[in-house]
Design a protein around this motif. Structure first.
Motif, short mmCIF file in Angstrom:
data_model
loop_
_atom_site.label_atom_id
_atom_site.label_comp_id
_atom_site.label_asym_id
_atom_site.label_seq_id
_atom_site.Cartn_x
_atom_site.Cartn_y
_atom_site.Cartn_z
N MET A 1 79.88 -23.34 10.58
CA MET A 1 79.95 -22.70 12.43
C MET A 1 80.10 -23.76 13.08
SD MET A 1 79.43 -20.13 13.32
CE MET A 1 78.64 -19.02 14.90
N SER A 2 79.04 -25.25 12.35
CA SER A 2 78.25 -25.35 14.13
C SER A 2 80.07 -26.89 14.01
CB SER A 2 77.29 -27.08 13.34
OG SER A 2 77.32 -27.70 14.14
N GLN A 3 80.27 -26.43 12.83
CA GLN A 3 81.69 -27.82 12.35
C GLN A 3 82.96 -27.38 13.22
OE1 GLN A 3 82.44 -28.62 8.72
NE2 GLN A 3 80.99 -30.54 8.50
N THR A 4 83.18 -25.62 13.58
CA THR A 4 83.99 -25.29 13.54
C THR A 4 83.48 -25.36 15.64
OG1 THR A 4 83.54 -23.82 12.14
CG2 THR A 4 85.10 -22.55 13.90
N PHE A 5 82.36 -25.43 15.71
CA PHE A 5 82.14 -24.92 17.26
C PHE A 5 82.30 -25.99 17.98
CE2 PHE A 5 78.66 -26.40 20.25
CZ PHE A 5 79.45 -24.51 21.28
N SER A 6 82.13 -27.36 17.18
CA SER A 6 82.14 -28.38 17.84
C SER A 6 83.66 -28.93 18.14
CB SER A 6 81.42 -30.00 16.79
OG SER A 6 81.80 -30.88 16.71
N ALA A 8 85.79 -26.48 17.91
CA ALA A 8 86.79 -25.56 19.87
C ALA A 8 86.17 -26.83 20.32
CB ALA A 8 85.99 -24.14 19.06
N ALA A 9 84.92 -27.60 20.64
CA ALA A 9 84.60 -27.83 21.71
C ALA A 9 85.32 -29.21 22.45
CB ALA A 9 82.90 -27.89 21.86
N ARG A 10 86.35 -29.44 21.62
CA ARG A 10 86.68 -31.04 21.00
C ARG A 10 87.94 -30.24 22.11
NH1 ARG A 10 88.13 -32.58 16.94
NH2 ARG A 10 86.50 -32.29 15.67
N LEU A 11 88.18 -29.50 21.38
CA LEU A 11 89.58 -29.36 21.67
C LEU A 11 89.67 -28.69 23.22
CD1 LEU A 11 91.22 -27.52 18.94
CD2 LEU A 11 91.85 -29.63 19.52
N LYS A 12 88.69 -27.98 23.82
CA LYS A 12 88.79 -27.42 24.84
C LYS A 12 88.30 -28.95 26.64
CE LYS A 12 86.93 -22.54 24.56
NZ LYS A 12 86.57 -21.49 25.25
N TRP A 13 87.96 -29.79 25.29
CA TRP A 13 87.00 -30.88 26.26
C TRP A 13 89.04 -31.40 26.43
CZ3 TRP A 13 84.44 -32.45 29.66
CH2 TRP A 13 84.08 -34.01 30.19
#
Length: 189
Positions: A1-6, A8-13
């Motif tokens: 879950m944390s890796q998926t969020f990370s 997704a956040a990296r892709l958005k950034w």
């Protein structure tokens, strides 16, 4: 879950960085084009002044020495070269202006596309709310029918309605007024 969020956040950034970079590059391009236009305008003014001086010199030469064909020919050639240079500069300025307009129109189109996407998503959200609300009412109605023979289910439906803010009529509330589990019923004599 944390890796998926990370991820997704990296892709958005990264997407945000690309958009910022594109905007900065567009602004820098416009600033450079405006500087080029300013430089070309000054050069055009210089050439126009030089052309006026040569035309004045040619007029003076024609008035004083009309037989001096060689000097007139040289002045005419210089004036033609200046006119060609001014035409080239005018074309360059027009190209700069067209490029700036194209960049500005592209930005306007992007804004219009984003606004259209927002309106589309808002419409979908409203449709989802309407669909969800009608489905909830259908489910509640079906549960009410089943709950007529099960008091525990009636209490559960009542609690769900209260938690979700469904307005109940006085008739519906009176249906659900019975003692809670573990409460002793009042006996009348």
């Amino acid at each position: 879950m944390s890796q998926t969020f990370s991820k997704a956040a990296r892709l958005k950034w990264q997407s945000l960085e690309r958009r910022i970079f594109d905007v900065v590059m567009q602004k820098m391009t416009i600033v450079n084009l405006e500087a080029d236009m300013e430089r070309l305008s000054k050069k055009r003014e210089e050439l126009a002044l030089l052309q006026e001086a040569l035309q004045g010199k040619r007029g003076k030469l024609q008035a004083e020495s009309p037989e001096e064909q060689k000097g007139l020919q040289e002045l005419n050639e210089e004036i033609e070269v200046l006119t060609a240079n001014m035409d080239y500069i005018n074309d360059s300025i027009a190209d700069c202006q067209a490029t700036i307009m194209q960049l500005e129109e592209t930005k306007g189109l992007q804004v219009a596309q984003k606004e259209a996407q927002i309106r589309l998503l808002e419409g979908r959200l409203r449709q989802t709310d309407v669909t969800s609300s009608s489905q909830n009412h259908v489910i509640l109605d079906a549960l009410r029918e089943k709950a007529e023979s099960h008091p525990e289910l009636q209490a559960l439906i009542y609690n769900v309605q209260q938690e979700n803010g469904y307005a109940s009529t006085d008739e519906e509330i009176s249906e659900f007024s019975w003692p809670r589990r573990g409460a002793s019923p009042s006996l009348s004599p």
